[in-house]
Motif scaffolding. Structure first.
Motif, PDB file in Angstrom:
ATOM      1  N   ASP A 161       0.820  -1.219   0.000  1.00  0.00           N
ATOM      2  CA  ASP A 161       0.000   0.000   0.000  1.00  0.00           C
ATOM      3  C   ASP A 161       0.853   1.267   0.000  1.00  0.00           C
ATOM      4  OD1 ASP A 161      -2.318  -1.384  -0.121  1.00  0.00           O
ATOM      5  OD2 ASP A 161      -2.884  -1.122   1.993  1.00  0.00           O
ATOM      6  N   GLY A 162       1.900   1.274  -0.809  1.00  0.00           N
ATOM      7  CA  GLY A 162       2.729   2.475  -0.943  1.00  0.00           C
ATOM      8  C   GLY A 162       3.804   2.617   0.127  1.00  0.00           C
ATOM      9  N   ARG A 163       3.745   1.796   1.193  1.00  0.00           N
ATOM     10  CA  ARG A 163       4.806   1.847   2.197  1.00  0.00           C
ATOM     11  C   ARG A 163       6.048   1.203   1.604  1.00  0.00           C
ATOM     12  NH1 ARG A 163       0.686   0.479   7.024  1.00  0.00           N
ATOM     13  NH2 ARG A 163      -0.730   0.647   5.266  1.00  0.00           N
ATOM     14  N   ILE A 187      15.698   0.335  -7.666  1.00  0.00           N
ATOM     15  CA  ILE A 187      15.621   1.731  -8.118  1.00  0.00           C
ATOM     16  C   ILE A 187      15.160   1.660  -9.562  1.00  0.00           C
ATOM     17  CG2 ILE A 187      18.114   1.773  -8.627  1.00  0.00           C
ATOM     18  CD1 ILE A 187      17.889   4.813  -7.789  1.00  0.00           C
ATOM     19  N   GLU A 188      14.145   2.462  -9.907  1.00  0.00           N
ATOM     20  CA  GLU A 188      13.644   2.366 -11.279  1.00  0.00           C
ATOM     21  C   GLU A 188      13.228   3.719 -11.799  1.00  0.00           C
ATOM     22  OE1 GLU A 188      10.618  -0.582 -10.667  1.00  0.00           O
ATOM     23  OE2 GLU A 188       9.026   0.908 -10.477  1.00  0.00           O
ATOM     24  N   GLU A 189      13.089   3.797 -13.113  1.00  0.00           N
ATOM     25  CA  GLU A 189      12.675   5.047 -13.747  1.00  0.00           C
ATOM     26  C   GLU A 189      11.295   5.451 -13.241  1.00  0.00           C
ATOM     27  OE1 GLU A 189      11.668   4.512 -17.934  1.00  0.00           O
ATOM     28  OE2 GLU A 189      11.532   2.353 -17.586  1.00  0.00           O
ATOM     29  N   ARG A 190      11.115   6.749 -13.045  1.00  0.00           N
ATOM     30  CA  ARG A 190       9.778   7.250 -12.701  1.00  0.00           C
ATOM     31  C   ARG A 190       9.028   7.485 -14.009  1.00  0.00           C
ATOM     32  NH1 ARG A 190       8.050  11.823  -8.328  1.00  0.00           N
ATOM     33  NH2 ARG A 190       5.833  11.596  -8.698  1.00  0.00           N
ATOM     34  N   THR A 192       5.921   8.226 -16.746  1.00  0.00           N
ATOM     35  CA  THR A 192       4.703   8.998 -16.966  1.00  0.00           C
ATOM     36  C   THR A 192       3.612   7.973 -17.231  1.00  0.00           C
ATOM     37  OG1 THR A 192       5.972  10.793 -17.896  1.00  0.00           O
ATOM     38  CG2 THR A 192       3.619  10.768 -18.409  1.00  0.00           C
ATOM     39  N   LEU A 193       2.714   7.822 -16.275  1.00  0.00           N
ATOM     40  CA  LEU A 193       1.682   6.785 -16.400  1.00  0.00           C
ATOM     41  C   LEU A 193       0.487   7.337 -17.164  1.00  0.00           C
ATOM     42  CD1 LEU A 193       1.755   5.311 -12.773  1.00  0.00           C
ATOM     43  CD2 LEU A 193       3.048   4.567 -14.780  1.00  0.00           C
ATOM     44  N   LEU A 194       0.092   6.624 -18.213  1.00  0.00           N
ATOM     45  CA  LEU A 194      -1.143   6.987 -18.923  1.00  0.00           C
ATOM     46  C   LEU A 194      -2.332   6.357 -18.205  1.00  0.00           C
ATOM     47  CD1 LEU A 194       0.139   6.390 -22.566  1.00  0.00           C
ATOM     48  CD2 LEU A 194       0.144   8.507 -21.235  1.00  0.00           C
ATOM     49  N   GLY A 195      -2.045   5.369 -17.398  1.00  0.00           N
ATOM     50  CA  GLY A 195      -3.086   4.715 -16.602  1.00  0.00           C
ATOM     51  C   GLY A 195      -2.491   3.531 -15.865  1.00  0.00           C
ATOM     52  N   GLU A 196      -3.275   3.005 -14.903  1.00  0.00           N
ATOM     53  CA  GLU A 196      -2.871   1.780 -14.216  1.00  0.00           C
ATOM     54  C   GLU A 196      -4.016   0.790 -14.337  1.00  0.00           C
ATOM     55  OE1 GLU A 196      -0.519   2.041 -10.557  1.00  0.00           O
ATOM     56  OE2 GLU A 196      -0.829   4.202 -10.639  1.00  0.00           O
ATOM     57  N   ALA A 197      -3.652  -0.474 -14.430  1.00  0.00           N
ATOM     58  CA  ALA A 197      -4.663  -1.518 -14.635  1.00  0.00           C
ATOM     59  C   ALA A 197      -4.252  -2.764 -13.861  1.00  0.00           C
ATOM     60  CB  ALA A 197      -4.794  -1.834 -16.125  1.00  0.00           C
ATOM     61  N   GLY A 221      -1.943   8.242  -2.788  1.00  0.00           N
ATOM     62  CA  GLY A 221      -0.884   8.022  -1.798  1.00  0.00           C
ATOM     63  C   GLY A 221      -0.400   6.578  -1.787  1.00  0.00           C
ATOM     64  N   GLY A 222      -0.392   5.929  -2.944  1.00  0.00           N
ATOM     65  CA  GLY A 222       0.130   4.560  -3.027  1.00  0.00           C
ATOM     66  C   GLY A 222      -0.898   3.489  -2.699  1.00  0.00           C
ATOM     67  N   THR A 223      -2.119   3.890  -2.277  1.00  0.00           N
ATOM     68  CA  THR A 223      -3.166   2.908  -1.958  1.00  0.00           C
ATOM     69  C   THR A 223      -4.228   2.940  -3.048  1.00  0.00           C
ATOM     70  OG1 THR A 223      -2.820   3.281   0.382  1.00  0.00           O
ATOM     71  CG2 THR A 223      -4.897   2.253  -0.219  1.00  0.00           C
ATOM     72  N   VAL A 261      -1.789  -9.243 -11.613  1.00  0.00           N
ATOM     73  CA  VAL A 261      -0.663  -8.528 -12.221  1.00  0.00           C
ATOM     74  C   VAL A 261      -1.052  -7.054 -12.299  1.00  0.00           C
ATOM     75  CG1 VAL A 261       0.837  -8.345 -14.235  1.00  0.00           C
ATOM     76  CG2 VAL A 261      -0.092 -10.588 -13.566  1.00  0.00           C
ATOM     77  N   GLU A 262      -0.336  -6.223 -11.533  1.00  0.00           N
ATOM     78  CA  GLU A 262      -0.578  -4.781 -11.583  1.00  0.00           C
ATOM     79  C   GLU A 262       0.250  -4.222 -12.728  1.00  0.00           C
ATOM     80  OE1 GLU A 262      -0.268  -2.554  -7.915  1.00  0.00           O
ATOM     81  OE2 GLU A 262      -0.680  -4.370  -6.782  1.00  0.00           O
ATOM     82  N   LEU A 263      -0.403  -3.454 -13.585  1.00  0.00           N
ATOM     83  CA  LEU A 263       0.232  -2.998 -14.823  1.00  0.00           C
ATOM     84  C   LEU A 263       0.241  -1.485 -14.930  1.00  0.00           C
ATOM     85  CD1 LEU A 263      -1.650  -5.551 -17.056  1.00  0.00           C
ATOM     86  CD2 LEU A 263       0.844  -5.506 -16.799  1.00  0.00           C
TER      87      LEU A 263
HETATM   88  P1  ADP Z   1       3.134  -1.123  -3.225  1.00  0.00           P
HETATM   89  O1  ADP Z   1       3.949  -2.361  -3.213  1.00  0.00           O
HETATM   90  O2  ADP Z   1       3.217  -0.391  -1.944  1.00  0.00           O
HETATM   91  O3  ADP Z   1       1.720  -1.332  -3.712  1.00  0.00           O
HETATM   92  P2  ADP Z   1       3.812  -0.057  -5.862  1.00  0.00           P
HETATM   93  O4  ADP Z   1       5.122  -0.484  -6.438  1.00  0.00           O
HETATM   94  O5  ADP Z   1       2.588  -0.701  -6.429  1.00  0.00           O
HETATM   95  O6  ADP Z   1       3.853  -0.167  -4.283  1.00  0.00           O
HETATM   96  O7  ADP Z   1       3.671   1.505  -6.044  1.00  0.00           O
HETATM   97  C1  ADP Z   1       2.541   2.215  -5.559  1.00  0.00           C
HETATM   98  C2  ADP Z   1       2.105   3.245  -6.588  1.00  0.00           C
HETATM   99  O8  ADP Z   1       3.183   4.174  -6.852  1.00  0.00           O
HETATM  100  C3  ADP Z   1       1.775   2.660  -7.958  1.00  0.00           C
HETATM  101  O9  ADP Z   1       0.454   2.185  -8.002  1.00  0.00           O
HETATM  102  C4  ADP Z   1       1.992   3.871  -8.863  1.00  0.00           C
HETATM  103  O10 ADP Z   1       0.871   4.756  -8.792  1.00  0.00           O
HETATM  104  C5  ADP Z   1       3.195   4.552  -8.225  1.00  0.00           C
HETATM  105  N1  ADP Z   1       4.444   4.060  -8.848  1.00  0.00           N
HETATM  106  C6  ADP Z   1       5.134   2.954  -8.491  1.00  0.00           C
HETATM  107  N2  ADP Z   1       6.215   2.782  -9.295  1.00  0.00           N
HETATM  108  C7  ADP Z   1       6.214   3.799 -10.184  1.00  0.00           C
HETATM  109  C8  ADP Z   1       7.057   4.176 -11.279  1.00  0.00           C
HETATM  110  N3  ADP Z   1       8.142   3.470 -11.605  1.00  0.00           N
HETATM  111  N4  ADP Z   1       6.731   5.294 -11.965  1.00  0.00           N
HETATM  112  C9  ADP Z   1       5.643   6.035 -11.647  1.00  0.00           C
HETATM  113  N5  ADP Z   1       4.794   5.726 -10.621  1.00  0.00           N
HETATM  114  C10 ADP Z   1       5.072   4.622  -9.901  1.00  0.00           C
END
Ligand code: ADP
Length: 390
Positions: A161-163, A187-190, A192-197, A221-223, A261-263
């Protein structure tokens, strides 16, 4: 080869669940219609599953003795969460109690570094990433220099949940976060999300896979706060790609039960974010919204029973999580097109207390009905703005 062979009406399959949270509670509800009996190993007497699973043991999910006590009374073990002792579970499996999914598969959900490395090695799409262990890890310096763009730092294990997910503003901040974590980080690239699914599939021990339709997910907030069927702005081709990706992952990791699978939907197409090998928040809508809920299909897979149909029951479905607002309030009543699920957890601001699912013929009224119920319950969250699917 370990098998569970009690799947007929006379000899119900005895399933033990590690963890007594809301997922176990909802598995308990789903079990009523199935030839299975459930036992649960919960962290405390107050855990939500107490309400639906009478055979209730209290002990830590990481304690080998507590796990052995659960194993002694069941035919097969499954999980309510991934914060478990994978070694102890592997030992139980090697001693004759099947663990479904197997701990080797659960590791893809419990360890983000393991997941990213394996998926990348298989040529599956993931964000550009590095695995680092300290603030002065040369891999970290090399990754930051090569990327030269904003990054995300994620603790490899223990987050949810974002923690454990951080969005540093500068490279120095990224190094400080990695140093402060004092454990392996991705560590990964941040992006630009067009959406999450989210794409949920269910795989049985024989390798049969069924797929639920793709859904859109919205986070604050990650939730996760909202899930919508059908997925917003995704054409049939992209939806089929998501399903194929999830099926391939399920086969490769030998998943049994639900694989969520979170996409991320990006300019480069789908990228895999996270995996969960248990019923998942993005599949709660299936209780009212699909012919077989993810909870029933998870139990069916774990017990070796035939999987049920995953077709939706309505043209539009919205699930909204209820996160504790400033004051404790009571859940509203369910209605014909509204399912209200109260996890019976003690109220705390921000805590996931329950969820509501609305079903209907049109997108906007369905979303409104779900959000009105969540607001009446006093959720802290604001409705996320997004364009209506159609
Ligand atoms: P958790 O394991 O706490 O659920 P996530 O890895 O799913 O953490 O990240 C929580 C949220 O943070 C994602 O749903 C997304 O909105 C955002 N996020 C995570 N990774 C990235 C990324 N590489 N780039 C942009 N946003 C991200």
């Amino acid at each position: 080869m370990l098998t569970v062979s009690r799947g007929d009406r006379q000899t119900p399959v005895r399933i033990g669940i590690v963890g007594g949270g809301q997922l176990a509670l909802m598995m308990g509800e789903a079990a009523h219609d199935l030839p299975v009996t459930l036992s649960v190993l919960a962290a405390s007497e107050e855990d939500p599953a107490r309400r639906t699973i009478p055979d209730f043991l209290v002990g830590a999910a990481t304690d080998p003795e507590a796990l052995a006590a659960l194993a002694a009374r069941v035919d097969v073990i499954t999980l309510d969460h991934e914060l478990v002792n994978l070694e102890a579970l592997a030992l139980l499996a090697s001693r004759g109690t099947p663990v479904r999914p197997h701990p080797d598969a659960v590791r893809f959900a419990a360890d983000k570094a393991h997941q990213r490395q394996a998926l990348a090695a298989w040529g599956l799409p993931v964000p550009r990433f590095g695995i680092v262990t300290s603030g002065d890890d040369p891999e970290l310096a090399a990754f930051l220099a090569a990327l030269d763009a904003p990054v995300v730092v994620k603790a490899a294990t223990g987050g949810y949940d974002g923690r454990g997910v951080f969005f540093p503003a500068t490279d120095t901040e990224a190094r400080d976060i990695v140093a402060g974590l004092a454990r392996t980080a991705v560590i990964e690239e941040r992006l630009t999300l067009l959406g999450e699914a989210a794409q949920i599939v269910v795989r049985d021990p024989a390798g049969t896979v069924v797929a639920y339709p793709l859904v859109s997910t919205y986070q604050a907030g990650g939730t996760c706060v909202e899930v919508d069927y059908p997925a917003c702005g995704v054409d049939a081709g992209a939806a089929a790609e998501a399903a194929a990706l999830a099926r391939e992952i399920a086969d490769r990791i030998d998943a049994i039960g639900v694989l969520a699978v979170e996409l991320f939907w990006t300019a480069r197409g789908w990228l895999v974010n996270e995996l969960a090998l248990r019923p998942h928040n993005t599949g709660h809508w299936t209780i009212e919204g699909a012919r077989t809920s993810q909870f029933a299909n998870h139990l069916r897979a774990v017990a070796g029973l035939p999987l049920g149909p995953t077709t939706p029951t309505a043209p539009h479905i919205t699930m909204v999580n209820v996160l504790g607002g400033p004051r404790a309030t009571a859940a509203p009543a369910s209605g014909p097109h509204l399912g209200v699920h109260d996890y019976a957890k003690a109220w705390r601001p921000g805590r996931k207390l329950g969820h509501v699912t609305a079903t209907g013929p049109h997108a906007s009224p369905t979303r409104v009905a779900a959000w009105e119920a969540a607001r009446a319950w006093g959720t802290r969250e604001e409705e996320p703005w997004h364009s209506s699917p159609s």
